[in-house]
Design an enzyme around this catalytic site. Structure first.
Site, PDB file in Angstrom:
ATOM      1  CG  HIS A   1      14.359  10.675 -79.953  1.00 12.97           C
ATOM      2  ND1 HIS A   1      14.978  10.456 -78.747  1.00 12.97           N
ATOM      3  CD2 HIS A   1      15.285  11.273 -80.744  1.00 12.97           C
ATOM      4  CE1 HIS A   1      16.221  10.876 -78.796  1.00 12.97           C
ATOM      5  NE2 HIS A   1      16.439  11.376 -80.004  1.00 12.97           N
ATOM      6  CG  MET A   2       8.342  10.680 -82.420  1.00 10.40           C
ATOM      7  SD  MET A   2       7.356  11.216 -80.998  1.00 10.40           S
ATOM      8  CE  MET A   2       5.863  10.283 -81.255  1.00 10.40           C
TER       9      MET A   2
ATOM     10  CG  HIS B   1      10.864  21.865 -83.553  1.00 11.59           C
ATOM     11  ND1 HIS B   1      10.212  22.709 -84.434  1.00 11.59           N
ATOM     12  CD2 HIS B   1       9.977  20.869 -83.254  1.00 11.59           C
ATOM     13  CE1 HIS B   1       8.992  22.241 -84.655  1.00 11.59           C
ATOM     14  NE2 HIS B   1       8.826  21.132 -83.953  1.00 11.59           N
TER      15      HIS B   1
ATOM     16  CE  LYS C   1      11.600  19.832 -87.006  1.00 13.62           C
ATOM     17  NZ  LYS C   1      11.313  18.401 -87.216  1.00 13.62           N
TER      18      LYS C   1
ATOM     19  CB  SER D   1       4.094  20.972 -87.532  1.00 17.03           C
ATOM     20  OG  SER D   1       4.079  19.631 -87.093  1.00 17.03           O
TER      21      SER D   1
END
Length: 241
Positions: free
Chosen positions: A11-12, A131, A135, A142
């Site tokens: 995805h990233m 989220h 996930k 974070s």
């Protein structure tokens, strides 16, 4: 400049690749993932961005150390031993590691640290993160960084209470940490400092994952100009102030 992305089909990784292709700063964009590779050992890249998996860390570090390539690490979920490996490698190459590449989120890290430093033990502290339902880990990396920032401001580590069920009165000084999973939530984090008279709520909400991809590319441009060492997005923020 030439950019290599580990986890390019994730995805990233795919977001970073798409953004980089629109930026003339990047001349060559290579990619590595579990199914394909641009054979990075036979090419010279100016910087590596890693959004793959903890299991790929040794390959990433080996490449960057051998080729003396600056590295940005956005992958999370490392073991303590792997974090030590990253720290050891940073003696030879510049590495920027962050659990969240959003500049706004890193401003939140700074704000919660400053707030905790002022309030000390005068407030109950609760951290909430939300989220998407896919996930896998909780709490998020974070959220862990938020807690670390709070403890840095307090000057000491605190007990972490992950959720509550049944009879569990709040202990003085503990930090509550709560995770929500649902739908397609990109990322929502809030730190609450609560006392009898008021509540201070510091919130960051990501509307689109591109904010993390853009932050990763900003980090890549930053780390190429640095000496060997371990950096975070806070160092990039300091440069911008």
């Amino acid at each position: 400049m030439d950019l290599l992305i580990y986890g390019v089909n994730g995805h990233m990784g795919s977001l970073i690749k798409n953004l980089a292709e629109k930026d003339s700063y990047w001349r060559v964009i290579g990619g590595v993932d579990s199914e394909m590779s641009d054979d990075p050992m036979n090419n010279r890249y100016d910087v590596v961005v890693d959004f793959s998996h903890p299991s790929a860390l040794q390959d990433v570090l080996q490449l960057c150390k051998e080729k003396k390539i600056p590295l940005v690490i956005g992958t999370t979920g490392f073991s303590k031993e792997q974090l030590e490996d990253i720290k050891f490698a940073s003696a030879k190459i510049p590495i920027l590691q962050s659990t969240n590449m959003s500049l706004g989120m890193n401003l939140l890290f700074r704000l919660v640290e400053q707030t905790a430093a002022v309030l000390k033990d005068k407030s109950d502290i609760e951290v909430i993160e939300s989220h998407h339902n896919r996930k896998k880990d909780a709490p998020s990396g974070s959220a862990r960084t938020i807690v670390e920032s709070i403890e840095k401001g307090l000057g000491e580590e605190k007990k972490h209470q992950h959720g509550r069920v049944g009879e569990c009165p709040r202990e003085k000084g503990e930090i509550g940490i709560h995770a929500i999973r649902g739908g397609n939530i990109v990322g929502y984090h809030e730190a609450n400092f609560i006392n009898d008279l008021e509540t201070i709520k510091i919130v960051h909400e990501a509307h689109n994952r591109s904010v993390f991809a853009q932050g990763a590319l900003d980090a890549a441009k930053f780390i190429m100009d640095q000496e060997p060492g371990l950096y975070t997005m806070k160092d990039l923020l300091n440069l911008m102030v």
